[in-house]
Design an enzyme around this catalytic site. Sequence first.
Site, mmCIF file in Angstrom:
data_model
loop_
_atom_site.group_PDB
_atom_site.id
_atom_site.type_symbol
_atom_site.label_atom_id
_atom_site.label_comp_id
_atom_site.label_asym_id
_atom_site.label_seq_id
_atom_site.Cartn_x
_atom_site.Cartn_y
_atom_site.Cartn_z
ATOM 1 N N LYS A 148 0.871 -1.179 0.000
ATOM 2 C CA LYS A 148 0.000 0.000 0.000
ATOM 3 C C LYS A 148 0.904 1.223 0.000
ATOM 4 C CE LYS A 148 -4.543 0.754 0.489
ATOM 5 N NZ LYS A 148 -5.689 -0.033 0.050
ATOM 6 N N GLY A 195 -26.456 1.081 2.745
ATOM 7 C CA GLY A 195 -25.610 1.873 1.847
ATOM 8 C C GLY A 195 -25.878 1.535 0.391
ATOM 9 N N GLY A 215 -24.380 2.979 -2.388
ATOM 10 C CA GLY A 215 -23.350 3.641 -3.192
ATOM 11 C C GLY A 215 -22.947 2.744 -4.346
ATOM 12 N N ASN A 216 -21.680 2.837 -4.742
ATOM 13 C CA ASN A 216 -21.207 2.073 -5.910
ATOM 14 C C ASN A 216 -21.403 0.578 -5.728
ATOM 15 O OD1 ASN A 216 -20.259 4.352 -7.330
ATOM 16 N ND2 ASN A 216 -18.509 4.447 -5.937
ATOM 17 N N VAL A 217 -21.092 0.058 -4.554
ATOM 18 C CA VAL A 217 -21.209 -1.388 -4.321
ATOM 19 C C VAL A 217 -22.661 -1.754 -4.032
ATOM 20 C CG1 VAL A 217 -20.512 -3.315 -2.852
ATOM 21 C CG2 VAL A 217 -18.833 -1.568 -3.471
HETATM 22 P P1 NAD Z 1 -19.753 4.798 -1.771
HETATM 23 O O1 NAD Z 1 -19.191 5.995 -1.113
HETATM 24 O O2 NAD Z 1 -20.045 4.826 -3.248
HETATM 25 O O3 NAD Z 1 -21.139 4.391 -1.051
HETATM 26 C C1 NAD Z 1 -21.388 4.464 0.306
HETATM 27 C C2 NAD Z 1 -22.890 4.721 0.484
HETATM 28 O O4 NAD Z 1 -23.197 4.612 1.872
HETATM 29 C C3 NAD Z 1 -23.320 6.102 0.034
HETATM 30 O O5 NAD Z 1 -24.464 6.024 -0.791
HETATM 31 C C4 NAD Z 1 -23.629 6.831 1.357
HETATM 32 O O6 NAD Z 1 -24.640 7.809 1.225
HETATM 33 C C5 NAD Z 1 -24.069 5.664 2.214
HETATM 34 N N1 NAD Z 1 -23.998 5.898 3.649
HETATM 35 C C6 NAD Z 1 -23.091 6.616 4.348
HETATM 36 N N2 NAD Z 1 -23.383 6.587 5.660
HETATM 37 C C7 NAD Z 1 -24.490 5.819 5.791
HETATM 38 C C8 NAD Z 1 -25.285 5.412 6.901
HETATM 39 N N3 NAD Z 1 -24.990 5.800 8.144
HETATM 40 N N4 NAD Z 1 -26.342 4.605 6.684
HETATM 41 C C9 NAD Z 1 -26.665 4.219 5.423
HETATM 42 N N5 NAD Z 1 -25.958 4.595 4.347
HETATM 43 C C10 NAD Z 1 -24.889 5.374 4.524
HETATM 44 O O7 NAD Z 1 -18.774 3.594 -1.414
HETATM 45 P P2 NAD Z 1 -18.641 2.177 -2.151
HETATM 46 O O8 NAD Z 1 -17.583 2.261 -3.181
HETATM 47 O O9 NAD Z 1 -19.983 1.669 -2.507
HETATM 48 O O10 NAD Z 1 -18.046 1.309 -0.960
HETATM 49 C C11 NAD Z 1 -18.860 0.875 0.111
HETATM 50 C C12 NAD Z 1 -18.021 0.076 1.107
HETATM 51 O O11 NAD Z 1 -17.415 -1.030 0.440
HETATM 52 C C13 NAD Z 1 -16.861 0.858 1.730
HETATM 53 O O12 NAD Z 1 -16.657 0.391 3.037
HETATM 54 C C14 NAD Z 1 -15.668 0.458 0.863
HETATM 55 O O13 NAD Z 1 -14.457 0.590 1.558
HETATM 56 C C15 NAD Z 1 -15.996 -0.986 0.592
HETATM 57 N N6 NAD Z 1 -15.363 -1.536 -0.611
HETATM 58 C C16 NAD Z 1 -15.631 -0.990 -1.841
HETATM 59 C C17 NAD Z 1 -15.053 -1.542 -2.978
HETATM 60 C C18 NAD Z 1 -15.363 -1.004 -4.357
HETATM 61 O O14 NAD Z 1 -15.068 -1.682 -5.354
HETATM 62 N N7 NAD Z 1 -15.976 0.168 -4.467
HETATM 63 C C19 NAD Z 1 -14.174 -2.642 -2.865
HETATM 64 C C20 NAD Z 1 -13.933 -3.191 -1.601
HETATM 65 C C21 NAD Z 1 -14.538 -2.620 -0.475
#
Ligand code: NAD
Length: 370
Positions: free
Chosen positions: A80, A180, A182-184
């Site tokens: 990292k 949540g 978001g993207n995932v």
């Molecule tokens: P993101 O920022 O796109 O989405 C996060 C979502 O959670 C947002 O829509 C936000 O509004 C919501 N949120 C925040 N606080 C909240 C709460 N208290 N209650 C409900 N919703 C809430 O992030 P992402 O890329 O979707 O990643 C989500 C998680 O997965 C993170 O922990 C990230 O580290 C992990 N992760 C992501 C990836 C990836 O490919 N994007 C890979 C491995 C791990």
Amino acid sequence: MAFELLSKHGDHEQVIYCHDKSVGLKAIIAIHNTALGPALGGTRMWNYKNEEEALIDVLRLSKGMTYKASAAGLNLGGGKAVIIGDSKTQKTEGLFRAFGQFVNTLNGKYITAEDVGTGEKDMEYIFMETQWVTGIPKDFGGSGDPSPYTAHGVLMGIKATAKEKLGTDSLKGVRIAVQGLGNVGTNLVKYLYEEGAKIIVADIDQVKVKHHREVYKAEVATPEDIVFTDCEIFAPCALGAVINDNTIQKLRCKAIAGGANNILAEARHGDHLRELGILYAPDYVVNAGGLMNVFVELEGYSPDRAFEKTRKVYDNVTKVFEIAKRDNIGTHTAADRMAEERIKTIGALKQRHQGKSSRAFTTLKEVYNR
Ligand code: NAD
């Protein structure tokens, strides 16, 4: 001081301080372990309070990558990097190109990618100075947004968890609460909908909630209550540390499997879940689809192959459950054990028969074929 922190926070192979006054670069690259292959892990840009905080973070994150790559069954080690600075105001072409030059000096022992505070554009600058970077734009042969692959891996992890806890991996009619969108989370909900699951969602963003209620017929919970939803599987896809002293006693799910990192506030919460009879699918095994996706970049990227690879999460999670039963331990400990066992056996084999682990690589293809 730095050496004290090094021994306290792991047994890292190498830590490199990168400094270029002309562009204001202060960065640290930590290579935790390369027994299975080159150390891959993203570059985080963060306004750390001081250098000590940055060092502790990079040591912790790089060690996590060793476990994640090993548990995913990839021929990758853990590394990292952190750049000390404000990602909103201090990003420049020069900063990332100077950083790329430092990455290049490691000849493929460390391969970088995006992380918190860095994006595709930054990777493009790094790529101008070194080939040892993934997550570059699609036009450059990169893999683009990893989230659909992460989410597909999470779906596989949820299916393996359902099989273990409910006796079937069909998700038809199974109540799954997604925290949540978001993207995932949003990609996961789409996959769950296709599987016929009963979906409950929550997000702090009400626009996203409305969309998921309308398109995927999802039930809605408040952000405060989603953790305590009465459901078969709770899938955290927002924040870390959602399983903590304040939430654990009030959980009403049978199992937990989600995309978020660091779901357990502390390891002891994993033991507590076991006592409560709640099955926990360890986060870094479940959310490895994104890492699998960038790994495919090393072979010459193909979306179909990346998608196919994420199916392996099912087997990996199943194996964790087997080890937990075999050794009578919590699943969070079993995941670490699985990762360590692979490093020991496969790492030793590589060392013995190929003797390549400490030499430099010249091409990404060579890294993959090693
Ligand atoms: P993101 O920022 O796109 O989405 C996060 C979502 O959670 C947002 O829509 C936000 O509004 C919501 N949120 C925040 N606080 C909240 C709460 N208290 N209650 C409900 N919703 C809430 O992030 P992402 O890329 O979707 O990643 C989500 C998680 O997965 C993170 O922990 C990230 O580290 C992990 N992760 C992501 C990836 C990836 O490919 N994007 C890979 C491995 C791990």
